[in-house]
Scaffold this motif. Structure first.
Motif, PDB file in Angstrom:
ATOM      1  N   THR A 115       0.810  -1.221   0.000  1.00  0.00           N
ATOM      2  CA  THR A 115       0.000   0.000   0.000  1.00  0.00           C
ATOM      3  C   THR A 115       0.842   1.269   0.000  1.00  0.00           C
ATOM      4  O   THR A 115       0.340   2.344  -0.344  1.00  0.00           O
ATOM      5  N   ALA A 116       2.134   1.161   0.377  1.00  0.00           N
ATOM      6  CA  ALA A 116       2.981   2.361   0.390  1.00  0.00           C
ATOM      7  C   ALA A 116       4.446   1.965   0.497  1.00  0.00           C
ATOM      8  O   ALA A 116       4.788   0.894   1.012  1.00  0.00           O
ATOM      9  N   ILE A 117       5.297   2.853  -0.037  1.00  0.00           N
ATOM     10  CA  ILE A 117       6.754   2.681   0.063  1.00  0.00           C
ATOM     11  C   ILE A 117       7.344   4.008   0.512  1.00  0.00           C
ATOM     12  O   ILE A 117       6.964   5.076  -0.004  1.00  0.00           O
ATOM     13  N   SER A 118       8.276   3.971   1.447  1.00  0.00           N
ATOM     14  CA  SER A 118       8.969   5.189   1.860  1.00  0.00           C
ATOM     15  C   SER A 118      10.373   4.809   2.319  1.00  0.00           C
ATOM     16  O   SER A 118      10.863   3.705   2.022  1.00  0.00           O
ATOM     17  N   ARG A 119      11.016   5.709   3.016  1.00  0.00           N
ATOM     18  CA  ARG A 119      12.332   5.461   3.630  1.00  0.00           C
ATOM     19  C   ARG A 119      12.162   5.443   5.144  1.00  0.00           C
ATOM     20  O   ARG A 119      11.282   6.127   5.695  1.00  0.00           O
ATOM     21  N   LEU A 120      12.972   4.684   5.825  1.00  0.00           N
ATOM     22  CA  LEU A 120      12.862   4.551   7.269  1.00  0.00           C
ATOM     23  C   LEU A 120      13.136   5.898   7.948  1.00  0.00           C
ATOM     24  O   LEU A 120      14.256   6.420   7.901  1.00  0.00           O
ATOM     25  N   GLY A 121      12.092   6.458   8.558  1.00  0.00           N
ATOM     26  CA  GLY A 121      12.220   7.704   9.304  1.00  0.00           C
ATOM     27  C   GLY A 121      12.404   8.937   8.462  1.00  0.00           C
ATOM     28  O   GLY A 121      12.709  10.021   8.992  1.00  0.00           O
ATOM     29  N   ILE A 122      12.211   8.831   7.139  1.00  0.00           N
ATOM     30  CA  ILE A 122      12.475   9.961   6.236  1.00  0.00           C
ATOM     31  C   ILE A 122      11.327  10.101   5.244  1.00  0.00           C
ATOM     32  O   ILE A 122      10.943   9.125   4.599  1.00  0.00           O
ATOM     33  N   ASP A 123      10.772  11.300   5.105  1.00  0.00           N
ATOM     34  CA  ASP A 123       9.735  11.519   4.096  1.00  0.00           C
ATOM     35  C   ASP A 123      10.379  12.060   2.822  1.00  0.00           C
ATOM     36  O   ASP A 123      11.602  12.156   2.707  1.00  0.00           O
ATOM     37  N   ARG A 124       9.539  12.417   1.853  1.00  0.00           N
ATOM     38  CA  ARG A 124      10.065  12.811   0.541  1.00  0.00           C
ATOM     39  C   ARG A 124      10.859  14.113   0.594  1.00  0.00           C
ATOM     40  O   ARG A 124      11.718  14.366  -0.261  1.00  0.00           O
TER      41      ARG A 124
END
Length: 493
Positions: A115-124
């Protein structure tokens, strides 16, 4: 404590379709840790949905080299390279055995929708430490996986384009959803009752539309009252007829040639310049009541079609919402990676003229994220599986640190213009369920009737009647190699 060292974390592969499994095979060969997350309950869920469709590319263009090596080591019986598989064949003889290999199976998770992909503890927005931060892959159940990189092979199957000619849903499209099939309906199987003895309007001008039109024409031979209308936005359907007998993929050329003959003989009614604006059910029951399609041109001119069923063969588009927190650079027209877009633009390329490309062309400003396969092509309909296999080979090599191999991208794709008519006719004959002998007999008897028939089509039909061959199949075969006979428009194979 979880070890977040990049070499300790797996590469997350999203999707266990042909390209996702090929990515897994290449990563396995290079001993790069990986996990495959698949939303469906089995491998190749999308392919299973069109298992009744025969591909126009033979086995040699549908299997990945690394996958073949792993399968061969397990005693796999490789299919005939020149045979044309169905989607079901692809699953049963290749994709399912591949997914079940001990090298891959423990690393594939089914029923795991991303449902979503991001970075650990970091937004765009944040740059500091971004490249070294692991990816976070969130699943529908709430679980989160950490990964060193992401190969997004989730495809486009669940994101069909709308009926509206402007790319938006046609007015009333949602309310008429029960009357509309997307993709490739099984008109001889599960969907037969929806089309037999009824009027179907097929909207679209690509190979999916052509496949459905040809299948409906065959259905009409055995189901009286079955009628077909083909609605296209353009004035001329010639682009849909493709390369004919000059196509290096004979079955692909045969599809277009067969479709041309069906239009020329009136078995399919063409509605040109049809720009779908609105769809309106004419009742409450899709099993009995009809639906009305309205076209509105730039000058306000309207056309109206009434149908029992609509097939929206309008293609698919990628859905990048799961990557909203990643830094992607997509071409504003193609919705493909910016460097790849000009190489696959359908205004300039067919699926056989695509420039070889790999990890460099597929890269985004987000290091370590790659969309591959159909998804990488954005809105372009020119994708072949072989292209996706080379994409993931290059990416896997880059992840393994073998940059020489990653940069050495080679791709030999079938182009239009170099294939023999005879081989194409034989391929189409097999696709239509005819033997080589029936194909040769049709050639011979059609030639005999040409001198006494008003048109080449009449000669083909006379030959088909004499031999007891299905008329629609005969016309498709005949259209594929019309140039074999001397008179203009003559037909044969």
């Amino acid at each position: 404590m979880v070890d977040l060292s990049p070499d300790r974390l797996p590469v997350a592969v999203i999707g266990a379709g042909p390209v996702g499994l090929a990515a897994a095979a290449h990563l396995a060969e290079r001993s790069v840790p990986f996990v495959v997350v698949e939303a469906g309950d089995a491998a190749a869920a999308a392919v299973r949905a069109w298992s009744h469709i025969q591909l126009f590319s033979p086995w040699e263009f549908n299997t990945d080299p690394a996958a073949r090596r792993l399968l061969a080591a397990a005693g796999w019986d490789e299919p005939d390279a020149s045979a044309l598989p169905t989607g079901g064949d692809l699953v049963k003889q290749y994709l399912q055995p591949l997914a079940e290999l001990p090298t891959l199976a423990p690393h594939i998770r089914y029923g795991a929708e991303v449902t979503a992909i991001s970075r650990l503890g970091i937004d765009r927005l944040r740059t500091a430490g971004r490249e070294s931060a692991p990816f976070v892959v969130r699943l529908a159940a709430g679980e989160e996986l950490l990964a060193r990189a992401v190969i997004d092979a989730s495809g486009t199957w669940r994101q069909p384009n709308h009926l509206g000619a402007n790319g938006l849903p046609a007015h009333g499209e949602q309310e008429a959803a029960a009357w509309i099939n997307h993709g490739l309906p099984d008109v001889f199987g599960a969907d037969r009752d929806q089309h037999a003895g009824r009027h179907t309007v097929v909207v679209g001008a690509g190979h999916s539309a052509a496949n459905t039109l040809l299948a409906l024409a065959e259905l009409a031979d055995t189901a009286p009252g079955t009628t077909i209308t083909w609605a296209i936005r353009g004035a001329d359907p010639a682009a849909s007829f493709g390369g004919g007998s000059d196509d290096e993929l004979p079955a692909r050329g045969a599809i277009g040639s067969g479709l041309k003959m069906l239009v020329d003989t009136g078995r399919v009614t063409l509605a040109a310049n049809f720009r779908t604006y609105a769809v309106r059910p004419l009742g409450d029951d899709p099993t009995h009541d009809q639906v009305e399609l309205t076209s509105r041109g730039p000058d306000g001119t309207e056309q109206v079609l009434t149908a029992d069923r609509i097939v929206a063969a309008t293609g698919f588009r990628p859905d990048y919402h799961i990557a909203d927190e990643l830094r992607l650079e997509l071409d504003p027209i193609m919705s493909a990676p910016r460097a790849l877009a000009p190489l696959i633009d359908p205004n300039q390329h067919s699926c056989g003229t695509v420039t070889p490309h790999g990890y460099r062309e597929l890269a985004h400003p987000e290091p370590g994220y790659y969309a591959v396969g159909m998804k990488s092509y954005g809105r372009a309909p020119t994708f072949l599986m072989l292209t996706g296999y080379e994409q993931v080979r290059s990416i896997a090599a880059a992840f393994a640190g073998d940059m020489e191999s990653a940069r050495s991208v080679e791709l030999q794709l079938p182009e239009t213009g170099v294939c023999s008519v005879t081989a194409g006719g034989e391929a189409l004959a097999l696709r239509l369920g005819l033997t080589k002998e029936q194909h040769e007999q049709l050639l011979h008897v059609t030639a005999k009737h040409l001198g006494t028939s008003a048109t080449a089509s009449d000669a083909v039909l006379s030959a088909a009647t004499e031999l007891g061959i299905d008329h629609t199949a005969a016309l498709q075969l005949a259209a594929y190699a019309a140039e074999m006979f001397d008179q203009p428009g003559a037909s044969g194979c």
